[in-house]
Write an enzyme that holds these catalytic residues in place. Structure first.
Site, PDB file in Angstrom:
ATOM      1  N   TYR A 282       7.914  -0.471   9.173  1.00 23.22           N
ATOM      2  CA  TYR A 282       7.256  -1.611   8.522  1.00 23.22           C
ATOM      3  C   TYR A 282       6.217  -2.270   9.436  1.00 23.22           C
ATOM      4  CZ  TYR A 282       6.658  -6.056   6.074  1.00 23.22           C
ATOM      5  OH  TYR A 282       6.116  -7.141   5.446  1.00 23.22           O
ATOM      6  N   GLU A 289      -2.525  -1.298   8.339  1.00 19.97           N
ATOM      7  CA  GLU A 289      -3.279  -2.086   7.362  1.00 19.97           C
ATOM      8  C   GLU A 289      -4.259  -3.021   8.072  1.00 19.97           C
ATOM      9  OE1 GLU A 289      -0.698  -4.103   4.622  1.00 19.97           O
ATOM     10  OE2 GLU A 289       0.617  -2.356   4.409  1.00 19.97           O
TER      11      GLU A 289
END
Length: 358
Positions: A282, A289
């Site tokens: 994660y 991103e």
């Protein structure tokens, strides 16, 4: 009338102490607990006829001050609640047993027998509680919907993961540069479908938090549709590969876990992977991103795409890159919120499983 000490019989459970005082036709009872000492005084008929009877007991461990007692023609029954549910090695603080005290063999249980009795009571209470809950007539339909949704998402992200893995082995680094054109259609489908993950908790279909679901779904869709989908120059960058690969690596374990939960099935290895694999993946996904957003800022500045035109007095336009810089801050704030929520979920899950196994 002289004051005597009555015969007292005792037994225990994990939560209670039971005393049986052998005086009949008891009256003028005065029973209290002060500083963990039980004080008993009353009048009745005992072994030596009609007399006043009195005794004190200092308990081994703390007890609650509330006392339940009931008098019958033959005896006085007293129930004392332990402050902490546990098994006592003896009744009194003093090691030597008082001469007037004896086990109540009618109610006596060993610790192992008491634990079995406690488990049976818990099972009965659980069945009684569940029987009071009204049955949901649409439960089967809801489970069928959730099972189908998780199955479709599992198949979609599995296709993405397998396709990217095979292409990586065959083409090597060359597969980085055309990932978007090969994978985007399926990723569009999966991420558009993921919007229902915000609807499900909102309408009560699932118990997961609405805010964490909103942060994840909207954050991914922003990257997919705005950063990658709207800029041709971003679609050929290697960062697309890493973002898609990290997303799919998490989801190929999350969706089958929920899918099996809909039919009451659990695989221990899958459960461990679902609650553990996200811990490294994660943050790496958020980092990928963030790299994509940073790489897109010069492109938005150059093309003026999505920039807001301003009056001449204020300037020509407000670049979309300022929004992206703010989004970077919100992205890492959202990561902190989601990470904390997911870690609490993980801790709660394994704490519950450990309690059940014990």
């Amino acid at each position: 009338m002289q004051t005597l000490t009555p015969r007292v019989f005792w037994a225990q459970r994990h939560g209670d102490v039971y005393l049986r005082v052998e005086i009949s036709d008891a009256k003028n009872l005065d029973i209290s607990i002060q500083e963990n000492i039980l004080h008993f005084r009353g009048q009745g008929h005992g072994a030596k006829g009609e007399n006043e009877y009195e005794f004190n007991l200092e308990f081994l461990k703390p007890v609650k001050s509330e006392i339940k007692h009931k008098s019958t023609q033959r005896q006085v029954n007293i129930t004392v609640r332990k402050l902490e549910r546990c098994w006592w090695g003896r009744l009194t603080m003093q090691e030597r047993k008082p001469s007037f005290l004896a086990p109540d063999f009618d109610r006596w249980l060993d610790e192992s027998d008491a634990e079995m009795e406690l488990k049976k009571e818990e099972e009965i209470n659980k069945v009684t509680f569940e029987s009071r809950i009204p049955k949901d007539r649409y439960l089967g339909l809801k489970k069928g919907y959730l099972f189908t949704y998780n199955l479709v998402q599992f198949l979609g992200f599995s296709w993405v993961f397998v396709n990217m893995t095979v292409r990586l082995f065959i083409l090597g680094q060359d597969s980085f540069y055309d990932t978007f054109h090969t994978i985007a259609d399926v990723m569009y489908f999966c991420q558009m479908l993921a919007i229902v993950e915000m609807i499900n908790p909102a309408v009560g279909l699932v118990r997961t938090g609405l805010i964490p679901a909103f942060i994840q779904v909207m954050g991914r869709n922003f990257i997919l549709f705005v950063i990658f989908g709207s800029l041709d120059d971003m679609q050929n960058k290697p960062v697309v590969f890493f973002v898609f690969y990290l997303w799919s690596s998490i989801e190929i374990f999350r969706y089958p876990f929920y899918m099996l939960a809909c039919i009451g099935t659990e695989w221990k290895l899958l459960t461990w992977l679902r609650y553990t694999i996200w811990i490294p993946l994660y943050p790496l996904g958020i980092l990928a991103e963030a790299v994509a957003v940073i790489q897109s800022i010069p492109i938005f500045n150059e093309t003026k795409f999505l920039s807001i035109r301003l009056p001449e007095a204020l300037g020509s336009s407000l670049s979309f890159s300022y929004i992206l810089q703010l989004y970077l801050l919100l992205m890492f704030l959202g990561m902190f919120i989601n990470f904390r929520y997911l870690y609490k979920q993980r801790s709660r899950r394994f704490r519950t499983k450990k309690r059940k196994s014990n």
